[in-house]
Design an enzyme around this catalytic site. Sequence first.
Site, PDB file in Angstrom:
ATOM      1  N   ARG A 221       0.847  -1.183   0.000  1.00 20.32           N
ATOM      2  CA  ARG A 221       0.000   0.000   0.000  1.00 20.32           C
ATOM      3  C   ARG A 221       0.888   1.240   0.000  1.00 20.32           C
ATOM      4  O   ARG A 221       1.978   1.253   0.603  1.00 20.32           O
ATOM      5  CB  ARG A 221      -0.916   0.030   1.236  1.00 20.32           C
ATOM      6  CG  ARG A 221      -2.104  -0.933   1.156  1.00 20.32           C
ATOM      7  CD  ARG A 221      -3.113  -0.454   0.116  1.00 20.32           C
ATOM      8  NE  ARG A 221      -4.301  -1.282   0.080  1.00 20.32           N
ATOM      9  CZ  ARG A 221      -4.480  -2.317  -0.737  1.00 20.32           C
ATOM     10  NH1 ARG A 221      -3.491  -2.671  -1.560  1.00 20.32           N
ATOM     11  NH2 ARG A 221      -5.609  -2.996  -0.727  1.00 20.32           N
ATOM     12  N   HIS A 269      -0.521   0.329  -9.887  1.00 26.85           N
ATOM     13  CA  HIS A 269      -1.207  -0.574  -8.948  1.00 26.85           C
ATOM     14  C   HIS A 269      -1.720  -1.819  -9.683  1.00 26.85           C
ATOM     15  O   HIS A 269      -2.899  -2.174  -9.613  1.00 26.85           O
ATOM     16  CB  HIS A 269      -2.370   0.153  -8.256  1.00 26.85           C
ATOM     17  CG  HIS A 269      -2.743  -0.488  -6.943  1.00 26.85           C
ATOM     18  ND1 HIS A 269      -3.211   0.228  -5.868  1.00 26.85           N
ATOM     19  CD2 HIS A 269      -2.714  -1.782  -6.535  1.00 26.85           C
ATOM     20  CE1 HIS A 269      -3.466  -0.590  -4.862  1.00 26.85           C
ATOM     21  NE2 HIS A 269      -3.178  -1.817  -5.255  1.00 26.85           N
TER      22      HIS A 269
END
Length: 306
Positions: A221, A269
Amino acid sequence: MKIYFCGADFKPEPWLAALRAALPQASVEVWSPGAPPGDYAMVWAPPQAFLDEQPQLKALFNLGAGVDALTQLRIAPATKIVRLDDAGMSVQMAEYVLQALIRHFREFDGYEADMAAGQWSFRKPRLRADFPVGIMGLGVLGQRVARAVQQFEFPVMGWSRSPRQVEGVRCHAGVQEFDAFLAETRVLVCLLPLTDETRGILNRRTLSRLRPGGYLINVARGGHLVEEDLIPLIDSGQLAGAALDVFQQEPPPTSHPFWRHPRITVTPHTAARTLRDESVTQIAGKIQRLEQDLPIAGIVDPSKGY
């Protein structure tokens, strides 16, 4: 049985069709405000309004690896948060980490720059023993990555909150062993869940403890990395560079320096994407077990955040 779909960034129709085929006895619909009470839900970053309207839900099935977006919301105590065990993500994560590791170790990024400049170059081969890989987080994804890295004969270390035993991995656990883990590591892979304890864990102090010429691969993250600390460490030579798939703001603003730094690789991502068919099969199986009062894997402990 009524199942709702409430998933930002996911096209609902294929998910609805797949879950209806897997559970033909169930009513599967997209949630909208004011909808009647449901039994289960497939979610990704749902609004608080959904949870406020559906306090009777038996379980929320998260459509991604990380559950940090859910643990920040108010959820009825009786509602289980269930994460995907794997659903095809671990092999993707292993692929991503391996390509980033090997690209750095073999200096393919340097060759790419030379080729773009029309230069034929040679670099002295490096020793794998000089590039020990440290993996932060030894859950399903971390262990799969560790096995893949071992196949290429790099030394592998691991660090987790609680003690783990993984074959072929030198395991460290807890705060008391964190600095020793960092000191042994040259290529650091972050696969931790994002919690209050791990937010900002990749910072100037921790990254400075890596072996000289360290390299960061963050596929967990964006909140794990203190972004403003990274470039000074690279420019000073303490770090050789970084491969980043996650960011504090996604996408990063066009003015963000990560876009332009020659030793930072940016990807959108995409290290491990949710695979629909595998996910639906897993979710349907877990719903059937819950309906029979049988245990299931993947229930999140809200106090831990994973």
